[in-house]
Every structure is written in structure tokens, then in C-alpha cells.
Scaffold this active site. Structure first.
Site, PDB file in Angstrom:
ATOM      1  N   LYS A  64      49.895  73.975  26.213  1.00  0.00           N
ATOM      2  CA  LYS A  64      49.421  75.304  26.955  1.00  0.00           C
ATOM      3  C   LYS A  64      48.406  76.097  26.299  1.00  0.00           C
ATOM      4  O   LYS A  64      47.393  76.444  27.019  1.00  0.00           O
ATOM      5  CB  LYS A  64      50.799  76.194  26.951  1.00  0.00           C
ATOM      6  CG  LYS A  64      52.131  75.769  27.699  1.00  0.00           C
ATOM      7  CD  LYS A  64      53.230  76.808  27.522  1.00  0.00           C
ATOM      8  CE  LYS A  64      53.758  76.888  26.161  1.00  0.00           C
ATOM      9  NZ  LYS A  64      54.154  75.652  25.709  1.00  0.00           N
ATOM     10  N   THR A  65      48.271  75.893  25.142  1.00  0.00           N
ATOM     11  CA  THR A  65      47.109  76.603  24.178  1.00  0.00           C
ATOM     12  C   THR A  65      45.983  75.808  24.615  1.00  0.00           C
ATOM     13  O   THR A  65      44.853  76.406  24.694  1.00  0.00           O
ATOM     14  CB  THR A  65      47.551  76.466  22.861  1.00  0.00           C
ATOM     15  OG1 THR A  65      48.760  76.846  22.642  1.00  0.00           O
ATOM     16  CG2 THR A  65      46.492  77.250  22.127  1.00  0.00           C
ATOM     17  N   HIS A  79      70.783  60.454  41.268  1.00  0.00           N
ATOM     18  CA  HIS A  79      71.163  61.748  41.874  1.00  0.00           C
ATOM     19  C   HIS A  79      70.203  62.598  42.591  1.00  0.00           C
ATOM     20  O   HIS A  79      70.168  63.005  43.534  1.00  0.00           O
ATOM     21  CB  HIS A  79      71.704  62.637  40.419  1.00  0.00           C
ATOM     22  CG  HIS A  79      72.014  63.967  40.799  1.00  0.00           C
ATOM     23  ND1 HIS A  79      73.345  64.687  40.671  1.00  0.00           N
ATOM     24  CD2 HIS A  79      71.211  65.270  41.075  1.00  0.00           C
ATOM     25  CE1 HIS A  79      73.425  65.650  40.996  1.00  0.00           C
ATOM     26  NE2 HIS A  79      71.987  66.292  41.089  1.00  0.00           N
ATOM     27  N   GLU A  80      68.810  62.440  41.895  1.00  0.00           N
ATOM     28  CA  GLU A  80      67.962  62.987  42.619  1.00  0.00           C
ATOM     29  C   GLU A  80      67.481  62.339  43.902  1.00  0.00           C
ATOM     30  O   GLU A  80      66.953  63.195  44.964  1.00  0.00           O
ATOM     31  CB  GLU A  80      66.362  63.254  41.607  1.00  0.00           C
ATOM     32  CG  GLU A  80      66.792  64.149  40.494  1.00  0.00           C
ATOM     33  CD  GLU A  80      67.201  65.443  40.604  1.00  0.00           C
ATOM     34  OE1 GLU A  80      66.991  66.011  41.783  1.00  0.00           O
ATOM     35  OE2 GLU A  80      67.963  66.060  40.312  1.00  0.00           O
TER      36      GLU A  80
HETATM   37  P1  ADP Z   1      51.645  74.610  23.485  1.00  0.00           P
HETATM   38  O1  ADP Z   1      50.906  75.485  23.268  1.00  0.00           O
HETATM   39  O2  ADP Z   1      52.020  74.121  24.776  1.00  0.00           O
HETATM   40  O3  ADP Z   1      52.963  74.341  22.617  1.00  0.00           O
HETATM   41  P2  ADP Z   1      49.545  73.060  22.484  1.00  0.00           P
HETATM   42  O4  ADP Z   1      48.511  73.363  23.482  1.00  0.00           O
HETATM   43  O5  ADP Z   1      49.442  73.605  21.065  1.00  0.00           O
HETATM   44  O6  ADP Z   1      51.068  73.028  22.921  1.00  0.00           O
HETATM   45  O7  ADP Z   1      49.409  71.299  22.075  1.00  0.00           O
HETATM   46  C1  ADP Z   1      49.614  70.857  20.837  1.00  0.00           C
HETATM   47  C2  ADP Z   1      48.503  69.377  20.917  1.00  0.00           C
HETATM   48  O8  ADP Z   1      49.097  68.652  21.502  1.00  0.00           O
HETATM   49  C3  ADP Z   1      47.085  69.741  21.578  1.00  0.00           C
HETATM   50  O9  ADP Z   1      46.302  70.259  20.360  1.00  0.00           O
HETATM   51  C4  ADP Z   1      46.966  68.518  21.727  1.00  0.00           C
HETATM   52  O10 ADP Z   1      46.340  67.736  20.755  1.00  0.00           O
HETATM   53  C5  ADP Z   1      48.363  67.752  22.287  1.00  0.00           C
HETATM   54  N1  ADP Z   1      48.384  67.836  23.518  1.00  0.00           N
HETATM   55  C6  ADP Z   1      49.621  68.569  24.221  1.00  0.00           C
HETATM   56  N2  ADP Z   1      49.386  68.175  25.666  1.00  0.00           N
HETATM   57  C7  ADP Z   1      48.150  67.606  26.011  1.00  0.00           C
HETATM   58  C8  ADP Z   1      47.681  66.925  27.088  1.00  0.00           C
HETATM   59  N3  ADP Z   1      48.054  67.207  28.193  1.00  0.00           N
HETATM   60  N4  ADP Z   1      46.447  66.351  26.867  1.00  0.00           N
HETATM   61  C9  ADP Z   1      45.965  66.020  25.586  1.00  0.00           C
HETATM   62  N5  ADP Z   1      46.601  66.462  24.506  1.00  0.00           N
HETATM   63  C10 ADP Z   1      47.720  67.091  24.607  1.00  0.00           C
HETATM   64 ZN    ZN Z   2      71.236  67.858  41.894  1.00  0.00          ZN
HETATM   65 MG    MG Z   3      50.813  76.953  21.939  1.00  0.00          MG
END
Ligand code: ADP
Ligand code: ZN
Ligand code: MG
Length: 612
Positions: A212-213, A429-430
Site C-alpha cells: 500500500k505504501t 466451494h468457490e
Molecule cells: P504495506 O504498506 O501494504 O504494509 P509496503 O508498501 O510497506 O506494505 O510494502 C513493504 C515492502 O514489500 C515494499 O517496500 C516492497 O519491497 C514489498 N512489496 C510489497 N508489495 C509489493 C508488490 N506488489 N510489488 C513489489 N514489492 C512489493
Molecule cells: Zn461460500
Molecule cells: Mg505501509
């Protein structure tokens, strides 16, 4: 990168300075204070000593009398005693032969006295106060004491995040939703001309570590606009009142820098439901901050090009007010990656380390169902460490497989990884839901099936999307819904001859529909068009109140049970007739973990053609 704050001295440093100053004052300015021991005696003792002619010198102060005496060895001893209204004291002292005097109040020049007793302490406190204020305001983002409460942009502005959508593997749906925002930030004029108003805020929702971040940063990187980022907890750890001030200032700066992105990470820290349940007064600070955030979001002009992104992994704990239209009205799910997604994420991170040529990431992907992006990034890193430990200069397949065990083992303890048997049950199930939906007439097409655990806690998920908005639900629609809902359980029975707890959510939904059919929609033979329930407070979730006798209530329950049972039987029949197709679909789903609507329809079509 965050711009680092200039290093500052810790608070303890100023305490030490203050202590040293006090000690110096003690040692040089008031040496007499503690260099000689003065014993305190009662006035009666003082009288006795006068009469015994033991006293050498007496000094009458404004609050006490100090006097000296000699012990047998000739050493001077100091005494003091309180004042007593004693008219004869002078006579008796004179008679005893002691030397006596009174302190002359203005011994030093009046000016000196004033300086010493007023200005010096005042100056001292001012200096200490200054140091403290400076220290505190520095902690809160610099500036001088006058800008106290003004958060400093340097803390959270990251002009160039250096991330793009390339860095985010998988998560295609989330990226698609965010592309529009990027486009808006690229050319806000275009949207402004038409008069289009983009959502002010989008909320990224998903389990921890799903990127997400990272996605928020990628949006800023793609749009090439300033990125203000702050974590929810940073608002709250401030001094009282600072959270709200910080929000105000954040938005002020963002408006100046528009177009730009404001990113509030972990928004649940400030955006929790205001329920007043946390004791006396609750967390006022947090509430004020949240209120300020709501006010700011309402107040600013979205056409300027400020987009607010927020992330949370606990969307259900958020205050409803935050999710109202005009605030975070767009919700972007960021779910755990499926097999293809996991392989893509592994490849993205593998770019950063030296890898052997012929690595098979699909194997790793298969072994890591339920792992998040962060876990996968960790696996690559652990593999690199493992390679170094074994003296290799490249990561090999073995390193990867070893590190999977390491990372996933920690995972299995958390129960986040689903074993093969359960996965198979969930897949059937799905598939059951989806297949029955496809075989029934006039149902919404299946859009997606997945067996990846969802944020909501569901183990799998079949998504149907209506082609058009429906305002009326016919009795056939309602029965179809019930058949689809019971089909998950029916598939488990058909294939495994046993049932699991996995259908609990289906049961809940089916009951609600069947109940409404009987009590509110007049869709049962037994009761016809009799209102048996009333919805009170439709705006607050709608609580149903029974408006019938208890015998009727019992009959309603029986009728509800009947309706659901019939639907269940029907679902079972459909699945029996389509057993081979169900097997094919379930196997496909088990392998990929998610199927798109097109793939799903294609398999059904191919199957139908083959038997026709
Ligand atoms: P959240 O904010 O959802 O908890 P982060 O964005 O902080 O997660 O993700 C942590 C790390 O995990 C990122 O810095 C990246 O290295 C890795 N990561 C997570 N999701 C992905 C993705 N879809 N593609 C590439 N790297 C990812
Ligand atoms: Zn169901
Ligand atoms: Mg985060």
C-alpha cells in the site's frame, strides 16, 4: 527519501548544564550555606546557654537567631533558633557578656541586592526556558519558538519518491484505479475544463505488506508531483493540540504546492471510530486530530490538484465520517497476490540481487501461497544472505527454497498459510458458487473467483458483477441468490462428503434473504402479503423488529428453513449434473488461485462444446 532532521542534543544535555550551574552557584556564591553545620535548638536551650554564659556571638536575623558557642576543645559551634517575642532578651544577652548584633538588611548596595535576588534567577529561568522551548520546537519540526505548532514541511515532503508502477508487481486492479489519479495530477486543467471532480481521497485497504505504501509512492513517482507523507501515529504522538495543528499546516502546505499528493499512512491510528468508549473523556487528542482532518478535507478545493491517499489494514475500524462522499469515498483494495502476482513480485525483487540464470520462480510462487509482497521481498533477501553464508557469489534455486522455509515457517505459526487439503476444499466451494451462478438463468456474470484469503477474513471469494443497476428483486432473483449461496456448501458435500465451517458467511446471507422474503417482501405462500417485520432506523444499519405473535414467529422460522433447504437441494442437483466441469474448474482454480470471468466462461464454453 525522507529529508533527515538536523541532529539535536537530547533534553538530558540541558539538564546537565542546569545542574552544573546550580552546583557552581552553590560552591562560590553561597559557600556559607552548607560549608558549616548549623544545629537547630529550641528557644529554651538558647535561654539556658545564655544564662550559662556559653554564648560568644549572637546575630539577630529577620527570621531566625543564629549564635555561636565553643565546645570544650575551643571549636566554634553554630546554632540557630526561631524568633520569640522576648522583650528581655537584650538585657539578658548584655548580662551574659555575649557579643550581639542584628543583620543590617541593606548591606549590599540596593542595586546589587536587586540584581542578585531578582534579575539573576529571572535570567537563569529565561535561559533554561529558552533552551527547552528551542529543544521542543526542534523536536516538532524546527523553526523558532514563535512558530510553535507549525509543523515543518521538511519532515514529510518527499519530492521524488523514485518509485513507479514498475516497482509494484501484480496488484493490477489497484494500479488501474490509481492510474486515473495519476492522469488527473498530470493534467488537472483537462478535468477542470470539463468540470469533473475527482474523488478527494482514496483509501488503500489491504493486509500488511501488500504494498500500500509502495503504491502511494508509485502514484507520486508516476505523476511526478510532490509527495507529502505522514503516518497516522505521527499526528498523535505530538503534544496536546499539535495533531490538529499539524493537519492544518499539512493541508496549507499541500494547497500551496498543488498539484501534489498527501499520503496518510496507517490512518486507522487517528481515524478510529469515535465511540467515546475509551473511558473518561476518551482520547481527545486523537478525536481533535480526526475532526481537523475531516474539516480540512471538506474545506479544500479538489480541482486544485491535491489528492489525498490513505492506507489502512483495518478498514472496519475507521470512523464512518471518514468514508462519506467527498472524503475517502474511493476504496482501493490491495489484496494478497495470487500465484502470478507472487511470481511477478519475486522477479521485481530478484532484479536487485545477483541471480543464477535458470531460476524457476514458479516453484517458489507455488510454495508461498498466502505470502504478502513484503514476505516475498524478504524471501529474496534471505536467499541472498544464505548464498553469502555458503560462499556463493550468486543466488541459486537452493538458496531460494531454503529461505522460503525460513520465512514461511514463521508464517505457518501465524496460521496465515493454508494447507493443501483446505485449499482444495476452498477451491471446490468457490467453484460451486460460480458454477451454479453460471448455470442459473438471469444471474449476474461471474467476474472473478479467488481462493486467496481476503482482508475481510473470507478464505475465498466469488465476485459477481451486475451488468446494470437493479432496483427491484424478483422472487426468481431471490431464489437464485439463495441457490448460489448454498452452492458452496453443496459442492463440499458433493465432492468431500463432509461439510466445513467455511460456509458460515453464506449461511448468514442466505438466512437474511430468506427471512426478508417471508417477513417483508411477501414472497411466501404461507403468509402472502403480510408485513411481519418492520425496519427501524434505516439509516443506522436497519434493525428489524418483529411485529407478530410468537407462534407466527415459529412458523416464519420454519418457512425460512424450507426456502433455504429447497435452494440447497437445487444447488446440489446442478452440481451433480456438472461434476466433470466442476472438477476441471476447481483444478484450474487450485493451480492459479484466481480465475477471471473470461477464463471462467471460456472453460465452460469449451466444456459444453466438447460434450455437444
Ligand atoms: P504495506 O504498506 O501494504 O504494509 P509496503 O508498501 O510497506 O506494505 O510494502 C513493504 C515492502 O514489500 C515494499 O517496500 C516492497 O519491497 C514489498 N512489496 C510489497 N508489495 C509489493 C508488490 N506488489 N510489488 C513489489 N514489492 C512489493
Ligand atoms: Zn461460500
Ligand atoms: Mg505501509
Amino acid at each position: 527519501m525522507k529529508v533527515s532532521k538536523s541532529p539535536h542534543k537530547p533534553l538530558i544535555f540541558y539538564y546537565i548544564i542546569a545542574m552544573v550551574v546550580l552546583m557552581l552557584l552553590n560552591a562560590f556564591v553561597f559557600p556559607s550555606l552548607n560549608s558549616v553545620p548549623v544545629s537547630e535548638v529550641g528557644y529554651d536551650e538558647f535561654m539556658r546557654m545564655i544564662d550559662a554564659k556559653q554564648i560568644d556571638q549572637v546575630s539577630m536575623g529577620t527570621t531566625e537567631i543564629t549564635f555561636t558557642s565553643k565546645d570544650s576543645g575551643g571549636n566554634i559551634l553554630y546554632y540557630k533558633t526561631g524568633l520569640w517575642p522576648d522583650a528581655n532578651l537584650v538585657d539578658r544577652l548584655y548580662a551574659s557578656g555575649a557579643k550581639f548584633s542584628a543583620e543590617i538588611p541593606t548591606q549590599a548596595s540596593p542595586l546589587m541586592e536587586f540584581l542578585m535576588s531578582w534579575l539573576l534567577p529571572l535570567a537563569f529561568f529565561l535561559i533554561v526556558g529558552q533552551l527547552l522551548t528551542r529543544y521542543m520546537s526542534k523536536r516538532m519540526g524546527g523553526g523558532n519558538a514563535l512558530s510553535f505548532g507549525k509543523s515543518n514541511a521538511r519532515i514529510y515532503i518527499e519530492s521524488q519518491t523514485g518509485k513507479t508502477f514498475e516497482d509494484v508487481a501484480g496488484e493490477d486492479e489497484a494500479k488501474e484505479a490509481l492510474r486515473e489519479i495519476v492522469d488527473f495530477l498530470h493534467q488537472p486543467e483537462r478535468y477542470r475544463e470539463i468540470g469533473a471532480r475527482l474523488p478527494k481521497g482514496a483509501l488503500l485497504v489491504g493486509p500488511p505488506g501488500t504494498g500500500k505504501t509502495l503504491l502511494a509512492k508509485a502514484v507520486a513517482g508516476e505523476a511526478k508531483v510532490p509527495f507529502f507523507s505522514i503516518a497516522g501515529s505521527e499526528f498523535v504522538e505530538m503534544f496536546v493540540g499539535m495533531g490538529a495543528a499539524k493537519v492544518r499546516d499539512l493541508f496549507k502546505q499541500a494547497t500551496e504546492k498543488a498539484p501534489c499528493i498527501v499520503f496518510i499512512d496507517e490512518i486507522d491510528t487517528i481515524g478510529k471510530k469515535r465511540d467515546g468508549a475509551n473511558g473518561f473523556g476518551g482520547n481527545d487528542e486523537r478525536e481533535q486530530t480526526l475532526n481537523q482532518l475531516l474539516t480540512e478535507m471538506d474545506g479544500f478545493d479538489a480541482t486544485k490538484g491535491v489528492v489525498i491517499l490513505a492506507a489502512t489494514n483495518r478498514p472496519d475500524s475507521l470512523d464512518k465520517a471518514l468514508l462519506r462522499p467527498g472524503r475517502f469515498d474511493r476504496r482501493i483494495p490491495v489484496e494478497l497476490p495470487d500465484l502470478a502476482g507472487r511470481v511477478a513480485i519475486l522477479k521485481v525483487h530478484a532484479k536487485d540481487v545477483k541471480m543464477e540464470e535458470n531460476i524457476d520462480f514458479t516453484i517458489i510462487g507455488h510454495a508461498t501461497s498466502g505470502a504478502s509482497g513484503a514476505d516475498l521481498a524478504n524471501i529474496i533477501n534471505e536467499a541472498a544472505l544464505h548464498a553469502v553464508r555458503f560462499g556463493r557469489n550468486m543466488v541459486t534455486q537452493i538458496d531460494l527454497e531454503e529461505s522460503v522455509e525460513l520465512v514461511i515457517a514463521g508464517y505457518q505459526r501465524k496460521g496465515a498459510v493454508i494447507n493443501e487439503k483446505d485449499k482444495k476444499i476452498i477451491a471446490y466451494h468457490e467453484t460451486g458458487h460460480a458454477l451454479v451462478a453460471a448455470r442459473l438463468k438471469d444471474t449476474a456474470p461471474v467476474h472473478k473467483i479467488t481462493i486467496i484469503p481476503r482482508t475481510s477474513g473470507a478464505l475465498g471469494y466469488t465476485m459477481q458483477v451486475e451488468e446494470e443497476e437493479r432496483v427491484l428483486m424478483s422472487m426468481d432473483d431471490a431464489l437464485n441468490q439463495l441457490t448460489i449461496l448454498t452452492a458452496g456448501r453443496a459442492a463440499e458435500e458433493e465432492v468431500f462428503h463432509s461439510i466445513t465451517s467455511g460456509a458460515s458467511n453464506d449461511i448468514e446471507k442466505a438466512t437474511a434473504i430468506a427471512r426478508a422474503m417471508v417477513t417483508r417482501f411477501g414472497m411466501s405462500e404461507q403468509f402472502d402479503m403480510v408485513a411481519l417485520e418492520q425496519i427501524v432506523n434505516p439509516y443506522l444499519g436497519g434493525e428489524a423488529n418483529m411485529v407478530c405473535s410468537s407462534e407466527t414467529a415459529a412458523r416464519i422460522d420454519a418457512e425460512v428453513g424450507d426456502i433455504i433447504r429447497k435452494a440447497h437441494v437445487k444447488a446440489r442437483e446442478i452440481l451433480e449434473q456438472n461434476r466433470t466441469l466442476m472438477d476441471t474448474l476447481a483444478k484450474y482454480l487450485l493451480e492459479r488461485e484466481s480465475i477471471t470471468g473470461e477464463d471462467f466462461l471460456r472453460i465452460i464454453r469449451e466444456h459444453d462444446q466438447a460434450i455437444a
